[in-house]
Every structure is written in C-alpha cells, then in structure tokens.
Design an enzyme around this catalytic site. Sequence first.
Site, PDB file in Angstrom:
ATOM      1  CB  ALA A  57      42.533  24.996   0.428  1.00  0.00           C
ATOM      2  CD  GLU A 123      42.786  16.121   4.612  1.00  0.00           C
ATOM      3  OE1 GLU A 123      42.457  16.797   5.297  1.00  0.00           O
ATOM      4  OE2 GLU A 123      42.801  16.481   3.341  1.00  0.00           O
ATOM      5  CG  HIS A 241      50.674  20.858   6.314  1.00  0.00           C
ATOM      6  ND1 HIS A 241      51.456  19.695   5.856  1.00  0.00           N
ATOM      7  CD2 HIS A 241      49.658  20.427   6.049  1.00  0.00           C
ATOM      8  CE1 HIS A 241      50.555  18.881   5.177  1.00  0.00           C
ATOM      9  NE2 HIS A 241      49.253  19.409   5.304  1.00  0.00           N
ATOM     10  NE  ARG A 287      47.443  19.076   8.997  1.00  0.00           N
ATOM     11  CZ  ARG A 287      46.618  19.812   8.513  1.00  0.00           C
ATOM     12  NH1 ARG A 287      46.568  21.041   8.719  1.00  0.00           N
ATOM     13  NH2 ARG A 287      46.034  19.217   7.347  1.00  0.00           N
ATOM     14  CG  HIS A 348      49.135  24.693   7.017  1.00  0.00           C
ATOM     15  ND1 HIS A 348      49.271  24.815   5.751  1.00  0.00           N
ATOM     16  CD2 HIS A 348      48.058  23.865   7.113  1.00  0.00           C
ATOM     17  CE1 HIS A 348      48.337  24.125   5.172  1.00  0.00           C
ATOM     18  NE2 HIS A 348      47.515  23.654   5.881  1.00  0.00           N
ATOM     19  NE  ARG A 383      43.518  24.320  10.002  1.00  0.00           N
ATOM     20  CZ  ARG A 383      43.719  23.589   8.976  1.00  0.00           C
ATOM     21  NH1 ARG A 383      42.550  23.262   8.339  1.00  0.00           N
ATOM     22  NH2 ARG A 383      45.033  23.630   8.083  1.00  0.00           N
TER      23      ARG A 383
HETATM   24  P1  FAD Z   1      42.489  33.960   2.614  1.00  0.00           P
HETATM   25  O1  FAD Z   1      41.925  32.815   1.689  1.00  0.00           O
HETATM   26  O2  FAD Z   1      43.945  33.689   2.974  1.00  0.00           O
HETATM   27  O3  FAD Z   1      42.014  35.086   1.987  1.00  0.00           O
HETATM   28  C1  FAD Z   1      42.553  36.480   2.758  1.00  0.00           C
HETATM   29  C2  FAD Z   1      42.326  37.626   1.901  1.00  0.00           C
HETATM   30  O4  FAD Z   1      42.613  39.019   2.777  1.00  0.00           O
HETATM   31  C3  FAD Z   1      43.167  37.804   0.597  1.00  0.00           C
HETATM   32  O5  FAD Z   1      42.182  38.221  -0.401  1.00  0.00           O
HETATM   33  C4  FAD Z   1      44.006  38.962   0.852  1.00  0.00           C
HETATM   34  O6  FAD Z   1      44.709  39.594  -0.221  1.00  0.00           O
HETATM   35  C5  FAD Z   1      43.134  39.568   1.861  1.00  0.00           C
HETATM   36  N1  FAD Z   1      44.152  40.691   2.752  1.00  0.00           N
HETATM   37  C6  FAD Z   1      44.897  40.388   3.951  1.00  0.00           C
HETATM   38  N2  FAD Z   1      45.347  41.384   4.272  1.00  0.00           N
HETATM   39  C7  FAD Z   1      44.904  42.608   3.656  1.00  0.00           C
HETATM   40  C8  FAD Z   1      45.097  43.767   3.897  1.00  0.00           C
HETATM   41  N3  FAD Z   1      45.703  44.687   4.718  1.00  0.00           N
HETATM   42  N4  FAD Z   1      44.149  44.525   3.141  1.00  0.00           N
HETATM   43  C9  FAD Z   1      43.288  44.207   2.256  1.00  0.00           C
HETATM   44  N5  FAD Z   1      43.201  42.706   1.792  1.00  0.00           N
HETATM   45  C10 FAD Z   1      43.817  42.117   2.662  1.00  0.00           C
HETATM   46  N6  FAD Z   1      42.188  24.318   4.836  1.00  0.00           N
HETATM   47  C11 FAD Z   1      41.265  23.395   4.496  1.00  0.00           C
HETATM   48  O7  FAD Z   1      40.044  23.567   5.346  1.00  0.00           O
HETATM   49  N7  FAD Z   1      41.686  22.296   3.770  1.00  0.00           N
HETATM   50  C12 FAD Z   1      42.615  22.409   2.880  1.00  0.00           C
HETATM   51  O8  FAD Z   1      42.844  21.405   1.950  1.00  0.00           O
HETATM   52  C13 FAD Z   1      43.699  23.300   3.161  1.00  0.00           C
HETATM   53  N8  FAD Z   1      44.606  23.356   2.321  1.00  0.00           N
HETATM   54  C14 FAD Z   1      45.589  24.492   2.585  1.00  0.00           C
HETATM   55  C15 FAD Z   1      46.702  24.454   1.773  1.00  0.00           C
HETATM   56  C16 FAD Z   1      47.606  25.642   1.702  1.00  0.00           C
HETATM   57  C17 FAD Z   1      48.785  25.713   0.989  1.00  0.00           C
HETATM   58  C18 FAD Z   1      47.258  26.625   2.558  1.00  0.00           C
HETATM   59  C19 FAD Z   1      48.293  27.747   2.846  1.00  0.00           C
HETATM   60  C20 FAD Z   1      46.357  26.617   3.536  1.00  0.00           C
HETATM   61  C21 FAD Z   1      45.584  25.366   3.163  1.00  0.00           C
HETATM   62  N9  FAD Z   1      44.271  25.351   4.361  1.00  0.00           N
HETATM   63  C22 FAD Z   1      43.568  24.272   3.868  1.00  0.00           C
HETATM   64  C23 FAD Z   1      44.025  26.411   5.068  1.00  0.00           C
HETATM   65  C24 FAD Z   1      42.881  27.399   4.310  1.00  0.00           C
HETATM   66  O9  FAD Z   1      43.095  27.387   2.982  1.00  0.00           O
HETATM   67  C25 FAD Z   1      42.881  28.732   5.097  1.00  0.00           C
HETATM   68  O10 FAD Z   1      42.973  28.614   6.354  1.00  0.00           O
HETATM   69  C26 FAD Z   1      41.744  29.520   4.473  1.00  0.00           C
HETATM   70  O11 FAD Z   1      41.574  29.307   3.085  1.00  0.00           O
HETATM   71  C27 FAD Z   1      41.860  30.944   4.826  1.00  0.00           C
HETATM   72  O12 FAD Z   1      40.629  31.647   4.304  1.00  0.00           O
HETATM   73  P2  FAD Z   1      40.448  33.035   4.468  1.00  0.00           P
HETATM   74  O13 FAD Z   1      39.442  33.590   3.680  1.00  0.00           O
HETATM   75  O14 FAD Z   1      40.221  33.221   5.975  1.00  0.00           O
HETATM   76  O15 FAD Z   1      41.652  33.856   4.014  1.00  0.00           O
HETATM   77  C1  SIN Z   2      46.368  19.499   3.294  1.00  0.00           C
HETATM   78  O1  SIN Z   2      45.804  19.224   2.255  1.00  0.00           O
HETATM   79  O2  SIN Z   2      47.142  18.430   3.910  1.00  0.00           O
HETATM   80  C2  SIN Z   2      46.002  20.568   4.011  1.00  0.00           C
HETATM   81  C3  SIN Z   2      44.647  20.337   4.815  1.00  0.00           C
HETATM   82  C4  SIN Z   2      44.519  21.378   5.771  1.00  0.00           C
HETATM   83  O3  SIN Z   2      45.354  22.387   5.914  1.00  0.00           O
HETATM   84  O4  SIN Z   2      43.418  21.424   6.363  1.00  0.00           O
END
Ligand code: FAD
Ligand code: SIN
Length: 541
Positions: A57, A123, A241, A287, A348, A383
């Site tokens: 992120a 943003e 995105h 977005r 995204h 979102r």
């Molecule tokens: P994740 O952080 O994806 O974690 C999922 C976990 O589950 C991982 O540990 C994975 O290994 C595990 N897992 C998956 N399947 C299995 C399985 N079958 N068995 C065991 N483990 C498993 N959001 C914002 O608010 N601000 C930002 O600036 C932003 N920037 C982003 C930039 C990028 C490049 C991306 C991809 C996303 C961004 N987002 C941002 C969105 C945000 O990062 C995610 O929505 C959020 O971090 C998801 O968190 P989570 O804990 O739900 O999942």
């Molecule tokens: C971004 O930094 O553009 C991603 C932010 C987000 O997905 O919330």
Amino acid sequence: MAVRRARAAAKPTLPIADFLVIGSGVAGLRAAIGLSRAGRVLILTKGSPAEGSSIYAQGGVAVASEEDDIALHRDDTLRAGKGLCREAAVQVLVEEGPARIQELIGWGACFDKAGEGYAFAREAAHSRDRIMRAGGDATGTEMVRALLGQARSLPQIAWRDHHFTVDLLKDGEGRCNGALVLDESSGAVRQVKARAVVLSTGGAGQTYARTTNPSVATGDGVAMAYRAGAIVEDMEFVQFHPTALYLPATPQFLLSEAMRGEGGILRNIAGEAFMKRYHEMAEMAPRDIVSRAIWNEMVATSARHVYLDVTHLNPGFIRERFPTIYATCLRYDVDITEEMIPVCPSAHFMMGGAWTDTYGATSVPGLFAAGEVACSGVHGANRLASNSLLEGLVFGARAAEAAADYAIRLGPSRNGAAARKAATSMLPAEERSDQLDMEKLRNSLRRLMWAKVGIIRNREGLQSAIAQLEKWEERLKGRCQTRRELEIQNMVTVGRLVAMAALQRAHSLGAHFRSDFPEELSGWDRHIQLSASASDAKRVV
Ligand code: FAD
Ligand code: SIN
C-alpha cells in the site's frame, strides 16, 4: 479415487489454538492481536509471512483528523459508494478509525510529519486532506512492521507461514470449527480445529490479466467461504486503479493516486491532457471515472496505455515524496522526473466478498471475516481511496471482539489434543484420463476476466464468460492438490461469482459498468448475494 502419499515426513503437529486467523495482512494481524486477550491464536499464512497487498500500500490511510471531518469522511465514503454502502458500517469506520491509528502509533508506527504535526495529503474524491502516509509512499510496509512487532511480542500468538488453507471445516450443527490446511513444504494436509475462525485472506486481483495485486491475491478466502455456505455479496464491484505502470515484460506496479493528488496530469499518447473532458474534478475525479476515461482514450487512440506526467513537478520533491515509485521506475529505465510514465488501468480491489455484519460475523456461525476478503458494507459500489487499510484495522479489531464473545457463548472448549488431527496425506485426487495444462488455464482465465468481466461489460460477454468458467470449474473438480492448483481453482470460482453478479446487475453503478445499460439507476440500492448452500441461489436484498 487414488490417494497419494505425503511427499515428505510430516512436520510436528501445529500448536493447539482457540482461534484461527487465516492471513497476515493488516486485517489478520489486527484481529490476532485482539484475540490474544481471549485465548491461544494461530495465524496461518500461505507463502512468506508478510506477503500480501498490505505491504504494497502506497498512498496512505484515510484518517479524519478533526471532529467535523468525521462527518465529511463519512459523506465522501457514502458518495463514492453510490448509495450501496451500509451506513452503519461507514459510521463505524470513520468513528473508530482515528483510535485504531492512534493505537498503531502507540505500537511504534511512524507516519510522516509536516512540522510538528502529521502530514495529511488529498486523494481522489476526498473533500479534505486526510491521508496519512509513511516513508512517502511506503505506508503499508510501515503499518505491517508495527503490527508484526506487536503480534510477535504476544506469547498467546503462534504462527505458521507457508501453510495454505484449503477449506473451512464445519461441525454437525453447521458451525465453522477449523480449517483444512496444506503444509506447502511437505505436502501434508491437516485438519486444524478451533473455536472460531477469522478469515483475512485479502483480495483476488490475480483473477485479472492486469492487476496491481501481489501473487497471493487469488481470492482463496471468498472461494472457501462460498464453499462453506457463506453468503458472498457485491461481487460485481471490482475496482480498477487508473494508473499501473505499463511496460512490456515489466512487472505491473502501482503508481499511487497521490501522484495525481500532488499535481500529476494524465495525457493520451498524443500528449493531450484529457481528464477535463470527462469530469469537472479532472485528475481528481473518482477512480472508476478516471479508469473508464483512460480506457476510452486508449480505444480512441488505438494505444495500450496513456501517460502520467509529473515532469512539471520539482524533481527533488518527487524523489522525496515518492521514493519507492521513483526508484522502481528508474530500475525499469523510466526517470519519472524527466519522462512521462506509460500507465494503464489494472484490477486493484474487490469491493465484494464474504458478507459480514458490523462485527465481522459472516452468515456461517463461528466464521468471521475482515479486510478485503469481507464485504462489510463500507465500500458500496466504489471504494474511496485509502479506506481499506483503515477497514482492515477497524474491522479486524471488531472481528476479534466478536469471535471472542462467540467462543464464550459456545461454552467450555471442546478442543483438545484430539482436535489437532495428525497430518494424514496429500489431498485425494481423482484419476482422470484427460490432461489439463493448469498454467494455460490460469492464463486463459485471467485474459477472459480482463476482456469480458473487466472495466466495461455487457450481457453477451458475461454470458459467454460464465459458460467458460463453469466448464473450467467442472474440469477442475477433484483434481487440485498443490497450492498453485488450488489457487487456480479458487480464481475460477471467484471469476464465476463476479461474472454472475455482473450479469445480474443489469445497469451501471460505480465500478460496475455495463455498455448495454450505461445509465446509473438511482434508487437501485440493493445488494446481490450469492450462496452455494442454496444451490447458487441469487438473492437481491
Ligand atoms: P492482505 O494484506 O492482502 O493479506 C492477505 C493475507 O492472506 C496474506 O498474508 C496472504 O498470504 C494470506 N492468504 C491468502 N490466501 C490464503 C490461504 N488460502 N491460506 C493462508 N493464507 C492465505 N489501500 C489503502 O487503504 N491505501 C493505500 O495506499 C493502498 N495502496 C495499495 C497499493 C497496492 C499496490 C495494492 C495492491 C493495494 C493497495 N491498497 C491500499 C489496498 C489495501 O492494501 C488492501 O486492500 C489491504 O491491505 C488488504 O489487507 P488484508 O489484510 O485484507 O489482506
Ligand atoms: C494509491 O496509492 O493510489 C492506492 C490507494 C488505495 O488503493 O487506496
């Protein structure tokens, strides 16, 4: 039915746990920390411990810094969600968010400062500067670092990485009471019992040919929740995105929206700044509007990308404000201080997922979900940027509270050594005469989703996609044994759920755009729910 033997001697049994947390991103880590007050917690993660969307992120985390901004943050979130957010969930997010961030700061998270106070950026579709960041564009890494440090300091939390959850387990009364887990190194499979399970497996961006998501984002959690009979909701809403780096033979890499927030301009391949033609907020429009505008420009100019231009900004400022983006692009031979950056929209974020109430409870007793895998109702049809890290923290904490209460209501633990079943063997696989090239299927799936269930959809395309996805699902039944194969199977299931919901929603709204029904229907504020337990019944609520 042939049962293959385990490839290697089974590793020692897994620790006994009262609570299983599946996934170790922001949502899973925050849930585990909360649950550690109520019992023994086992975190299961596929692959390496920190891999997931959270660490990538960039832009930041939305935090209302003053009392009056809480109401504005709520209004911005509701507006972006296009009437499909659940207001109670949004209220929880904006009200509890600041306390969760304060708590994270207490655990050592360092957010960027401006003078004495914290720096707040803007943003798209935010009416105020309320995005906190860390390390310029490395917010997720810092948040996970702080959460990991806290989780590792708690003796109640045990951890197994490289453990892939295959499916959820249920008792005779339909309550979720554990998971079937594949040890990736030995190939051994175990049933791990627990009193309650928190699913925090993140998103499903890998289902699409173009995505900002890391390789672990294969939608496992949604697919297994669905197989367990949980209701999944709003699957048609996939956020694209606008700006991922587009360079052939280069990994897809996000270029944060914050770059447009700081003055970055989108130009088509003729060099024309086009966003004012599409929306009065130009580059800062929501977005979905920016992504579709880019798509139109790409079609109109027969190009595979447009450009993001920050060359008019001070080079020193760019290097300091976006150090990761600057260094990554330079590694791929693009000096963003001097050259325009080729960009293209990419899958995204999944707004849909396992339906939950405001405490992370799914429709299956004993199963809780938080983070991107869940459909908590905070995002609706689209979102608001930087709301999902906050969602992970707020609803991770709430899911922990609710799972702990649930375990108390369940009565004394019935889990003992017997509940920790020894490793048996590999997953059973049916003997099949037909060969299936799994990598080819994965590739075809991602292309199909991009072409027919992507930024612009229509009935014909969705129908043909569903027919193909159903065929693949049938062919995959009973033959997946490795993590890679099981992930592909999950991606096909998620793809079908997205396509089915997209077909059913015969109008456009937020991130879901139907070229055959381009109008946004106001007042159509209902959710599409899918559930395997009612033989794929579709419900509109
Ligand atoms: P994740 O952080 O994806 O974690 C999922 C976990 O589950 C991982 O540990 C994975 O290994 C595990 N897992 C998956 N399947 C299995 C399985 N079958 N068995 C065991 N483990 C498993 N959001 C914002 O608010 N601000 C930002 O600036 C932003 N920037 C982003 C930039 C990028 C490049 C991306 C991809 C996303 C961004 N987002 C941002 C969105 C945000 O990062 C995610 O929505 C959020 O971090 C998801 O968190 P989570 O804990 O739900 O999942
Ligand atoms: C971004 O930094 O553009 C991603 C932010 C987000 O997905 O919330």
